[in-house]
Design a protein around this motif. Structure first.
Motif, PDB file in Angstrom:
ATOM      1  N   PRO A  19       6.579   7.439  -1.431  1.00 39.78           N
ATOM      2  CA  PRO A  19       5.444   8.528  -0.571  1.00 39.78           C
ATOM      3  C   PRO A  19       5.565   8.967   0.254  1.00 39.78           C
ATOM      4  N   ILE A  20       6.793  10.064  -0.045  1.00 39.14           N
ATOM      5  CA  ILE A  20       7.828  10.639   1.352  1.00 39.14           C
ATOM      6  C   ILE A  20       6.830  12.092   1.786  1.00 39.14           C
ATOM      7  N   SER A  21       6.991  12.200   3.053  1.00 33.63           N
ATOM      8  CA  SER A  21       6.246  13.512   3.388  1.00 33.63           C
ATOM      9  C   SER A  21       7.368  14.351   4.038  1.00 33.63           C
ATOM     10  N   GLN A  22       7.248  15.371   4.029  1.00 32.65           N
ATOM     11  CA  GLN A  22       8.277  16.827   5.303  1.00 32.65           C
ATOM     12  C   GLN A  22       8.590  16.536   6.430  1.00 32.65           C
ATOM     13  N   ASP A  23       7.503  15.620   6.768  1.00 34.58           N
ATOM     14  CA  ASP A  23       7.876  15.356   8.652  1.00 34.58           C
ATOM     15  C   ASP A  23       8.863  14.138   8.886  1.00 34.58           C
ATOM     16  N   GLN A  24       9.280  13.653   7.449  1.00 38.11           N
ATOM     17  CA  GLN A  24      10.289  12.439   7.366  1.00 38.11           C
ATOM     18  C   GLN A  24      11.505  13.155   6.831  1.00 38.11           C
ATOM     19  N   VAL A  25      11.387  14.255   6.646  1.00 34.20           N
ATOM     20  CA  VAL A  25      12.462  15.576   6.381  1.00 34.20           C
ATOM     21  C   VAL A  25      12.851  16.160   7.066  1.00 34.20           C
ATOM     22  N   MET A  26      14.716  15.974   7.468  1.00 37.66           N
ATOM     23  CA  MET A  26      15.700  16.765   8.005  1.00 37.66           C
ATOM     24  C   MET A  26      16.603  17.903   7.569  1.00 37.66           C
ATOM     25  N   MET A  27      15.939  18.892   7.414  1.00 39.23           N
ATOM     26  CA  MET A  27      17.535  19.877   6.364  1.00 39.23           C
ATOM     27  C   MET A  27      18.094  20.355   7.777  1.00 39.23           C
ATOM     28  N   SER A  28      19.522  21.031   7.218  1.00 39.95           N
ATOM     29  CA  SER A  28      20.773  21.492   8.184  1.00 39.95           C
ATOM     30  C   SER A  28      19.850  22.646   8.669  1.00 39.95           C
ATOM     31  N   HIS A  29      19.089  23.616   8.671  1.00 40.12           N
ATOM     32  CA  HIS A  29      19.182  24.280   8.917  1.00 40.12           C
ATOM     33  C   HIS A  29      17.160  23.813  10.189  1.00 40.12           C
ATOM     34  N   SER A  30      16.875  22.908   9.718  1.00 43.76           N
ATOM     35  CA  SER A  30      15.225  22.478  10.311  1.00 43.76           C
ATOM     36  C   SER A  30      15.602  23.138  12.420  1.00 43.76           C
ATOM     37  N   PRO A  31      16.951  22.621  12.842  1.00 46.18           N
ATOM     38  CA  PRO A  31      16.968  22.721  14.355  1.00 46.18           C
ATOM     39  C   PRO A  31      16.778  24.958  14.611  1.00 46.18           C
ATOM     40  N   LEU A  32      16.631  25.113  13.202  1.00 47.34           N
ATOM     41  CA  LEU A  32      16.957  26.799  13.697  1.00 47.34           C
ATOM     42  C   LEU A  32      15.461  27.565  14.573  1.00 47.34           C
ATOM     43  N   ARG A  33      14.567  26.512  14.281  1.00 50.41           N
ATOM     44  CA  ARG A  33      13.316  26.574  14.639  1.00 50.41           C
ATOM     45  C   ARG A  33      13.082  26.765  16.238  1.00 50.41           C
ATOM     46  N   ILE A  34      14.314  26.206  16.583  1.00 50.18           N
ATOM     47  CA  ILE A  34      14.317  26.133  18.361  1.00 50.18           C
ATOM     48  C   ILE A  34      14.982  27.756  18.933  1.00 50.18           C
ATOM     49  N   PHE A  35      15.691  28.577  17.965  1.00 47.84           N
ATOM     50  CA  PHE A  35      16.413  29.480  18.318  1.00 47.84           C
ATOM     51  C   PHE A  35      15.386  30.402  18.345  1.00 47.84           C
TER      52      PHE A  35
ATOM     53  N   GLN B 133       1.076  -1.289   0.152  1.00 49.48           N
ATOM     54  CA  GLN B 133      -0.073  -0.306   0.129  1.00 49.48           C
ATOM     55  C   GLN B 133       0.792   0.896   0.023  1.00 49.48           C
ATOM     56  N   GLY B 134       2.055   1.167   0.518  1.00 44.18           N
ATOM     57  CA  GLY B 134       2.636   1.788  -0.139  1.00 44.18           C
ATOM     58  C   GLY B 134       3.463   3.259   1.156  1.00 44.18           C
ATOM     59  N   GLN B 135       3.301   2.346   2.416  1.00 45.92           N
ATOM     60  CA  GLN B 135       2.843   2.072   3.791  1.00 45.92           C
ATOM     61  C   GLN B 135       4.174   2.034   4.613  1.00 45.92           C
ATOM     62  N   PHE B 136       5.297   3.089   5.139  1.00 45.63           N
ATOM     63  CA  PHE B 136       6.767   2.662   5.427  1.00 45.63           C
ATOM     64  C   PHE B 136       6.105   1.862   6.906  1.00 45.63           C
ATOM     65  N   VAL B 137       6.932   0.262   6.748  1.00 50.60           N
ATOM     66  CA  VAL B 137       7.232  -0.626   7.767  1.00 50.60           C
ATOM     67  C   VAL B 137       8.325  -0.673   8.402  1.00 50.60           C
ATOM     68  N   VAL B 138       9.464   0.335   8.470  1.00 55.01           N
ATOM     69  CA  VAL B 138       9.829   1.027   9.331  1.00 55.01           C
ATOM     70  C   VAL B 138       9.982   2.551   9.322  1.00 55.01           C
ATOM     71  N   PRO B 139      10.239   2.920  11.117  1.00 53.64           N
ATOM     72  CA  PRO B 139      10.285   4.772  10.861  1.00 53.64           C
ATOM     73  C   PRO B 139      11.850   4.931   9.851  1.00 53.64           C
ATOM     74  N   VAL B 140      11.494   6.285   9.229  1.00 51.79           N
ATOM     75  CA  VAL B 140      12.675   6.429   8.292  1.00 51.79           C
ATOM     76  C   VAL B 140      12.486   8.175   8.939  1.00 51.79           C
ATOM     77  N   VAL B 141      13.538   8.628   8.647  1.00 52.04           N
ATOM     78  CA  VAL B 141      14.176  10.037   8.679  1.00 52.04           C
ATOM     79  C   VAL B 141      15.906  10.278   7.547  1.00 52.04           C
ATOM     80  N   PHE B 142      15.203  11.518   6.559  1.00 48.74           N
ATOM     81  CA  PHE B 142      15.806  11.364   5.586  1.00 48.74           C
ATOM     82  C   PHE B 142      16.703  12.646   6.128  1.00 48.74           C
ATOM     83  N   VAL B 143      18.449  12.529   7.195  1.00 49.31           N
ATOM     84  CA  VAL B 143      19.046  13.777   7.432  1.00 49.31           C
ATOM     85  C   VAL B 143      19.565  14.118   6.471  1.00 49.31           C
TER      86      VAL B 143
END
Length: 439
Positions: free
Chosen positions: A103-119, A71-81
């Motif tokens: 199908p890849i969701s943005q919730d599975q993607v971590m850009m180098s700048h993603s942690p800037l949210r906490i600053f 069904q195109g559903q991930f069977v393992v948790p995956v994040v692209f770093v």
């Protein structure tokens, strides 16, 4: 390096960590659930592992056919770093969907700048952003309300950019357009015109945020500087690695020191191998696992990468923290682990913050898997004995990370990402239900 980590933990403390790390919409993320539960998650690098430039690596699509069910559903948790920082998460997710055929969701993607949210302490300031792509849109997406670009500064003060004779203004304006004081500088990634960016960033740092003013060399430390993506080199279609943002940072650091005699200081370094990046990625994995299997937390992370100095170093550094956290509870053990790697020296008043925020991971280990399709030995075969120590005679990591041979020693070496997935499934004795195991 006490200055390095303290602002990170202060930023995390002043913000609801859980709300920040998972506040994006989860629409479109396809996760499978069932009895075949996993206790591991996968962190994938992109460049050199899944693609080279814009060319997909053939093994990537085969690997991801094994990670989703029919069904195109991930069977393992995956994040692209990824250490890329020139686009939004959704843009990168769309690119990966096209490349991998799943199908890849943005919730599975971590850009180098993603942690800037906490600053958040910088979100209301006027910040100068350097890089390429939609840097203003990225900055605003991350929470910055008043970002300006290097081009904006150049347009306001055209007499600052004098290296390229063809771009020198023939007639200087009678009055310069005043910009607000710049309160911080953010480096998203390598820019297009290095000479212009280097000049204007130096101007901002040496004038206290008023680039049209004379230099004030006695002002030190300089304005806050936050940098994403420390990659010295990266792999494209060329047969040899290309300059990365780390090269630009080396130039900036040396120019600043040559002019002032003092070291350029970073308020924070983000992207691999920084530890804050792996904490963020672990949180994203944990949130996926909670959706897939509420009563089965992820205990083991596998990082699949091609670069010893970023993917492997970062995974091993995070693993060292996880091992220390579990074997010697408490913040003092964490402080010892971080100072032992040269990453930081933390004051006593910071210890409770570290203990409260960094005790969050459920993972107990982070294992590194090196592939041979990118920076590392992409023209040679897999070594016959992969248990031998890999030592680098030249340290290609960032200036502020101490070289430690143990941190660039991969747990496993395989030919490509498809072999990496097979190896991990074997190590975990995991057979996914309904996935394509024939590819």
């Amino acid at each position: 390096m006490g200055w390095f980590w303290q602002p990170v933990w202060r930023a995390i403390r002043t913000l609801g960590t859980r709300e920040v790390l998972w506040r994006e919409s989860r629409a479109g993320l396809c996760l499978a659930s069932g009895d075949n539960k996993t206790s591991f998650g996968l962190l994938f690098d992109i460049d050199g592992v899944l693609v080279r430039g814009k060319t997909p690596i053939p093994a990537a699509k085969k690997a991801f056919q094994k990670l989703v069910n029919k069904q195109g559903q991930f069977v393992v948790p995956v994040v692209f770093v990824t250490n890329a920082g020139n686009c939004l998460r959704q843009t990168k997710a769309d690119q990966l969907t096209d490349i991998l055929g799943v199908p890849i969701s943005q919730d599975q993607v971590m850009m180098s700048h993603s942690p800037l949210r906490i600053f958040k302490q910088y979100h209301d300031k006027c910040v100068l952003v350097s890089g390429q792509g939609p840097v203003l849109e990225i900055a605003k997406y991350l929470g910055f309300s008043n970002p300006i670009t290097v081009d904006s500064v150049r347009e306001s003060y055209p007499f600052l950019d004098m290296v390229d004779h063809s771009r020198r203004p023939k007639i200087l304006p009678s009055t310069a357009l005043d910009l607000p004081k710049i309160g911080a500088v953010i480096l998203f990634g390598e820019p297009i015109r290095w000479e212009t960016n280097l000049q204007i960033i130096i101007d901002v740092l040496l004038t206290g945020g008023y680039p049209a003013n004379p230099y004030q060399l006695e002002q030190y430390p300089h304005l806050p500087l936050l940098a994403c993506n420390m990659d010295l080199l990266w792999m494209t279609e060329a047969r040899a690695p290309r300059f990365g943002h780390g090269i630009f940072m080396v130039c900036l650091e040396n120019i600043y020191k040559k002019i002032t005699g003092k070291d350029l200081k970073y308020e924070a370094l983000m992207g691999k191998p920084s530890e804050v990046t792996y904490h963020y990625a672990e949180y994203l994995i944990r949130m996926q696992a909670a959706e897939m299997q509420p009563n089965k937390p992820v205990q083991t992370l596998y990082t699949i990468g091609d670069n010893l100095m970023t993917d492997i170093y970062g995974a091993n550094l995070f693993n060292r923290y996880l091992q220390e956290k579990n074997s010697r509870k408490g913040s003092k053990a964490l402080v010892q682990v971080l100072s032992g790697t040269g990453m930081t020296t933390v004051s006593q008043e910071e210890e409770p913050v570290l203990e409260s925020e960094l005790s969050l991971p459920t993972a107990t280990s982070c294992r590194s898997v090196l592939v041979c399709t990118g920076i590392y030995n992409h023209h040679t075969k897999v070594p016959a004995d992969t248990s031998k120590t890999i030592k680098e005679t030249v340290f290609h990591g960032h200036r502020d990370f101490r070289f430690d041979p143990g941190l660039v020693e991969p747990g496993h070496i395989v030919e490509d990402v498809n072999a990496a997935v097979d190896l991990i499934f074997q190590l975990e004795t995991f057979i996914p239900d309904g996935s394509d195991r024939t590819a």
